[in-house]
Design a protein around this motif. Structure first.
Motif, PDB file in Angstrom:
ATOM      1  N   VAL A  88      12.364  14.765 -14.771  1.00  0.00           N
ATOM      2  CA  VAL A  88      12.880  13.597 -14.789  1.00  0.00           C
ATOM      3  C   VAL A  88      12.417  12.516 -13.899  1.00  0.00           C
ATOM      4  CG1 VAL A  88      14.662  12.227 -15.996  1.00  0.00           C
ATOM      5  CG2 VAL A  88      14.386  13.990 -17.197  1.00  0.00           C
ATOM      6  N   GLN A  89      12.732  13.686 -12.652  1.00  0.00           N
ATOM      7  CA  GLN A  89      12.595  12.997 -11.370  1.00  0.00           C
ATOM      8  C   GLN A  89      10.726  12.887 -11.356  1.00  0.00           C
ATOM      9  OE1 GLN A  89      14.464  16.579  -8.736  1.00  0.00           O
ATOM     10  NE2 GLN A  89      15.967  14.821  -8.970  1.00  0.00           N
ATOM     11  N   GLY A  90      10.289  13.384 -11.258  1.00  0.00           N
ATOM     12  CA  GLY A  90       8.616  13.344 -11.571  1.00  0.00           C
ATOM     13  C   GLY A  90       7.875  12.250 -12.265  1.00  0.00           C
ATOM     14  N   ILE A  91       8.353  11.783 -13.625  1.00  0.00           N
ATOM     15  CA  ILE A  91       8.736  10.544 -14.397  1.00  0.00           C
ATOM     16  C   ILE A  91       9.138   9.934 -13.846  1.00  0.00           C
ATOM     17  CG2 ILE A  91       9.057   9.547 -16.425  1.00  0.00           C
ATOM     18  CD1 ILE A  91       8.955  12.181 -17.662  1.00  0.00           C
ATOM     19  N   GLN A  92      10.627   9.553 -13.258  1.00  0.00           N
ATOM     20  CA  GLN A  92      11.002   8.020 -12.754  1.00  0.00           C
ATOM     21  C   GLN A  92      10.287   7.728 -11.045  1.00  0.00           C
ATOM     22  OE1 GLN A  92      14.511   9.693 -11.612  1.00  0.00           O
ATOM     23  NE2 GLN A  92      15.412   8.817 -13.816  1.00  0.00           N
ATOM     24  N   LEU A  93       9.544   9.102 -10.310  1.00  0.00           N
ATOM     25  CA  LEU A  93       8.410   8.532  -9.356  1.00  0.00           C
ATOM     26  C   LEU A  93       7.844   8.191 -10.034  1.00  0.00           C
ATOM     27  CD1 LEU A  93       8.824   9.155  -5.992  1.00  0.00           C
ATOM     28  CD2 LEU A  93       7.482  11.209  -6.499  1.00  0.00           C
ATOM     29  N   LEU A  94       6.657   8.489 -10.860  1.00  0.00           N
ATOM     30  CA  LEU A  94       5.861   8.073 -11.109  1.00  0.00           C
ATOM     31  C   LEU A  94       5.958   6.737 -11.418  1.00  0.00           C
ATOM     32  CD1 LEU A  94       2.661   8.653 -12.855  1.00  0.00           C
ATOM     33  CD2 LEU A  94       4.126   9.227 -14.947  1.00  0.00           C
ATOM     34  N   GLU A  95       7.122   6.543 -12.646  1.00  0.00           N
ATOM     35  CA  GLU A  95       7.415   4.708 -13.028  1.00  0.00           C
ATOM     36  C   GLU A  95       7.253   3.999 -11.492  1.00  0.00           C
ATOM     37  OE1 GLU A  95      10.289   4.781 -15.590  1.00  0.00           O
ATOM     38  OE2 GLU A  95       9.753   3.128 -16.421  1.00  0.00           O
ATOM     39  N   ASP A  96       8.250   4.032 -11.377  1.00  0.00           N
ATOM     40  CA  ASP A  96       8.733   4.066  -9.491  1.00  0.00           C
ATOM     41  C   ASP A  96       7.054   3.058  -9.085  1.00  0.00           C
ATOM     42  OD1 ASP A  96      10.577   2.334  -7.707  1.00  0.00           O
ATOM     43  OD2 ASP A  96       9.318   4.134  -6.247  1.00  0.00           O
ATOM     44  N   THR A  97       6.599   4.483  -8.826  1.00  0.00           N
ATOM     45  CA  THR A  97       4.557   3.961  -7.988  1.00  0.00           C
ATOM     46  C   THR A  97       3.941   3.289  -8.595  1.00  0.00           C
ATOM     47  OG1 THR A  97       5.740   6.198  -7.287  1.00  0.00           O
ATOM     48  CG2 THR A  97       3.530   5.271  -6.417  1.00  0.00           C
ATOM     49  N   MET A  98       4.186   3.193  -9.882  1.00  0.00           N
ATOM     50  CA  MET A  98       3.021   1.929 -10.191  1.00  0.00           C
ATOM     51  C   MET A  98       3.388   0.657 -10.039  1.00  0.00           C
ATOM     52  SD  MET A  98       0.602   2.091 -12.111  1.00  0.00           S
ATOM     53  CE  MET A  98      -0.172   3.227 -13.214  1.00  0.00           C
ATOM     54  N   ASN A  99       5.087   0.849 -10.585  1.00  0.00           N
ATOM     55  CA  ASN A  99       5.782  -0.522 -10.785  1.00  0.00           C
ATOM     56  C   ASN A  99       5.664  -1.728  -9.355  1.00  0.00           C
ATOM     57  OD1 ASN A  99       6.617  -0.538 -13.905  1.00  0.00           O
ATOM     58  ND2 ASN A  99       8.650   0.387 -12.892  1.00  0.00           N
ATOM     59  N   ALA A 122       3.935  27.838 -10.544  1.00  0.00           N
ATOM     60  CA  ALA A 122       3.610  27.230 -11.952  1.00  0.00           C
ATOM     61  C   ALA A 122       2.749  25.509 -11.345  1.00  0.00           C
ATOM     62  CB  ALA A 122       3.739  26.720 -13.004  1.00  0.00           C
ATOM     63  N   GLN A 123       1.747  24.565 -11.469  1.00  0.00           N
ATOM     64  CA  GLN A 123       1.401  23.316 -10.937  1.00  0.00           C
ATOM     65  C   GLN A 123       1.763  22.242 -11.963  1.00  0.00           C
ATOM     66  OE1 GLN A 123       0.731  22.477  -7.258  1.00  0.00           O
ATOM     67  NE2 GLN A 123       0.993  24.649  -7.790  1.00  0.00           N
ATOM     68  N   ARG A 124       2.855  21.429 -11.588  1.00  0.00           N
ATOM     69  CA  ARG A 124       3.373  20.306 -12.961  1.00  0.00           C
ATOM     70  C   ARG A 124       2.496  19.404 -12.866  1.00  0.00           C
ATOM     71  NH1 ARG A 124       7.407  21.700 -16.331  1.00  0.00           N
ATOM     72  NH2 ARG A 124       6.481  20.474 -17.320  1.00  0.00           N
ATOM     73  N   ARG A 125       2.302  18.325 -13.257  1.00  0.00           N
ATOM     74  CA  ARG A 125       1.793  17.019 -12.996  1.00  0.00           C
ATOM     75  C   ARG A 125       1.823  16.340 -13.966  1.00  0.00           C
ATOM     76  NH1 ARG A 125      -4.656  16.501 -11.682  1.00  0.00           N
ATOM     77  NH2 ARG A 125      -5.114  14.856 -13.001  1.00  0.00           N
ATOM     78  N   VAL A 126       2.218  14.784 -13.451  1.00  0.00           N
ATOM     79  CA  VAL A 126       2.766  13.614 -14.793  1.00  0.00           C
ATOM     80  C   VAL A 126       1.296  12.734 -14.347  1.00  0.00           C
ATOM     81  CG1 VAL A 126       4.822  13.500 -15.697  1.00  0.00           C
ATOM     82  CG2 VAL A 126       4.662  12.800 -13.565  1.00  0.00           C
ATOM     83  N   GLU A 127       0.898  11.903 -14.753  1.00  0.00           N
ATOM     84  CA  GLU A 127      -0.287  10.787 -14.526  1.00  0.00           C
ATOM     85  C   GLU A 127       0.037   9.486 -15.745  1.00  0.00           C
ATOM     86  OE1 GLU A 127      -3.466  12.584 -14.690  1.00  0.00           O
ATOM     87  OE2 GLU A 127      -3.394  13.400 -16.789  1.00  0.00           O
ATOM     88  N   ALA A 128      -0.351   7.812 -14.868  1.00  0.00           N
ATOM     89  CA  ALA A 128       0.039   7.075 -15.749  1.00  0.00           C
ATOM     90  C   ALA A 128      -1.366   5.755 -15.157  1.00  0.00           C
ATOM     91  CB  ALA A 128       1.120   6.271 -15.774  1.00  0.00           C
ATOM     92  N   VAL A 129      -1.625   5.469 -16.174  1.00  0.00           N
ATOM     93  CA  VAL A 129      -3.154   4.245 -15.858  1.00  0.00           C
ATOM     94  C   VAL A 129      -2.012   3.325 -16.277  1.00  0.00           C
ATOM     95  CG1 VAL A 129      -5.681   3.758 -16.450  1.00  0.00           C
ATOM     96  CG2 VAL A 129      -4.669   5.827 -16.074  1.00  0.00           C
ATOM     97  N   SER A 130      -2.690   2.060 -15.316  1.00  0.00           N
ATOM     98  CA  SER A 130      -2.943   0.796 -15.671  1.00  0.00           C
ATOM     99  C   SER A 130      -3.527   0.243 -14.864  1.00  0.00           C
ATOM    100  CB  SER A 130      -1.242   0.280 -14.952  1.00  0.00           C
ATOM    101  OG  SER A 130      -0.130  -0.969 -15.997  1.00  0.00           O
ATOM    102  N   PHE A 131      -3.368  -1.718 -14.963  1.00  0.00           N
ATOM    103  CA  PHE A 131      -4.164  -2.903 -14.191  1.00  0.00           C
ATOM    104  C   PHE A 131      -3.630  -3.690 -13.717  1.00  0.00           C
ATOM    105  CE2 PHE A 131      -6.320  -0.846 -18.137  1.00  0.00           C
ATOM    106  CZ  PHE A 131      -6.981  -0.321 -17.615  1.00  0.00           C
ATOM    107  N   ALA A 132      -3.964  -3.431 -12.137  1.00  0.00           N
ATOM    108  CA  ALA A 132      -3.431  -4.860 -11.709  1.00  0.00           C
ATOM    109  C   ALA A 132      -4.507  -5.895 -11.683  1.00  0.00           C
ATOM    110  CB  ALA A 132      -2.551  -5.253 -10.859  1.00  0.00           C
TER     111      ALA A 132
END
Lengths: 174, 193
Positions: free
Chosen positions: B54-65, B178-188
């Motif tokens: 959940v922390q990883g997802i929050q970090l992902l969302e924050d960075t992308m925003n 174990a290596q874990r990762r979450v990722e997202a794609v968007s456009f500016a």
């Protein structure tokens, strides 16, 4: 006296075992319910990630759609007015028959309609569409344009719809 | 002489049985507690793992925003060519690279690339419209075939206006490494005139 004591002892014999078994059963039930709760919370996590990915992707797609609107506002308005007339059974017979209609062409770009999978890599999106709606269309007055992105991340995911409203002012030609 | 119904050893047998019962009961209780504690420990590890996720997802969302509200023209400037560039150090004030939250180290990276897009329309073609053309009457309008000739933002016909943003947040699970990762794609998008 002894007979009476003997009866009492016999009636309580094995009670400790029964009590311990009851306690052990209760503990097992609590543990099982804990495990059940834990397993449910684990299944929610991928959904959270999926929702975040969908939100962020839809925001980007809306921006691309807005770029198109800002590039071709006249074509958008002409397409919309033609579509309004086309959807009116009284006006339709007088119209030239286009297939696809101008508005369908406006909605049909690959990047806005799940036709450019490479652009979304490494994400894999099951389906998405982008549509424009002219909400108020009194000729040559203020308008509100709505850009709708309907996105389904996987085959089993629900379709999530994202709306972006833009106020636009058309200036009367002189 | 009055004898107990079950003989003289009856009282001793009763005491012995109670002791065995107690030992058995204690053993059962210990076994039950051990299994339940193992269960709770397993659940706790899972909860911690979920918490990191959940922390990883929050970090992902924050960075992308942060990328989505950043100046797209500046992002385009940071990309010299058309090949994707991966950033692992802060960019335009957006924190990238190693980030520690609690006792977990996350690695945040962003890959940016210029995204070619083309837009097609049917243009109103006044030259082929009938002589009674009236801009308020769609029946007098004629449209061209679908064309993207004025809407190719590919860096050749028109400059790139869209940046593809791919953010990855990775971390290592304490157990089993174990290596874990979450990722997202968007456009500016660069809306500057």
């Amino acid at each position: 006296m002894n007979r009476f004591s003997g009866q009492t002892t016999r009636s309580t014999r094995g009670m400790a075992l029964v009590i311990v078994l009851a306690i052990a059963t209760a503990l097992l039930v609590m543990g099982a319910s804990y495990l059940s709760t834990f397993s449910q919370s684990r299944s929610v996590n991928p959904k959270i990630l999926e929702k975040v990915q969908a939100d962020l992707l839809a925001t980007g797609l809306q921006k691309i759609a807005l770029l198109k609107f800002k590039r071709f506002p006249e074509d958008f308005y002409h397409s919309c007015f033609f579509q309004f007339a086309w959807d009116d059974p009284v006006k339709r017979p007088a119209l030239f028959n286009y297939s696809p209609t101008p508005l369908e062409v406006f909605h049909g770009d690959p990047i806005l309609r799940n036709g450019d999978a490479a652009a979304l890599l490494p994400l894999s999106v099951f389906n998405y569409t982008t549509t424009y709606r002219l909400l108020s269309h009194r000729a040559y007055t203020r308008d509100s344009v709505e850009i709708l992105v309907a996105l389904q991340m996987t085959r089993t995911s629900p379709v999530q719809t994202y709306a972006l409203k833009v106020d636009a002012t058309r200036i009367t030609e002189r | 002489m009055i004898m107990p119904r079950n003989g003289a050893g009856m009282a001793g047998v009763r005491r012995g049985t109670t002791l065995i019962e107690l030992i058995l009961a204690f053993l059962i209780l210990v076994i039950a507690l051990l299994s339940v504690s193992g269960l709770i420990s397993f659940g706790h590890r899972g909860t911690q793992k979920d918490f990191r996720m959940v922390q990883g997802i929050q970090l992902l969302e924050d960075t992308m925003n942060r990328f989505l509200v950043a100046s797209c023209s500046q992002l385009l400037t940071a990309l010299p060519g058309t090949t994707p560039v991966t950033f692992t150090a802060p960019l335009l004030g957006i924190p990238l690279g190693p980030i520690r939250i609690g006792n977990t180290d996350y690695a945040v990276s962003a890959t940016l690339s210029k995204q070619a897009v083309s837009f097609s329309t049917r243009e109103l073609d006044i030259t082929t419209s009938p002589p009674e053309y009236d801009r308020t009457r769609p029946a007098t309008w004629r449209f061209s075939a679908a064309t993207d000739r004025n809407g190719r933002y590919d860096g050749v016909n028109l400059p790139h206006r869209v940046v593809k943003i791919h953010v990855i947040v990775g971390w290592t699970e304490l157990l089993h490494n174990a290596q874990r990762r979450v990722e997202a794609v968007s456009f500016a998008v660069d809306f500057t005139p």
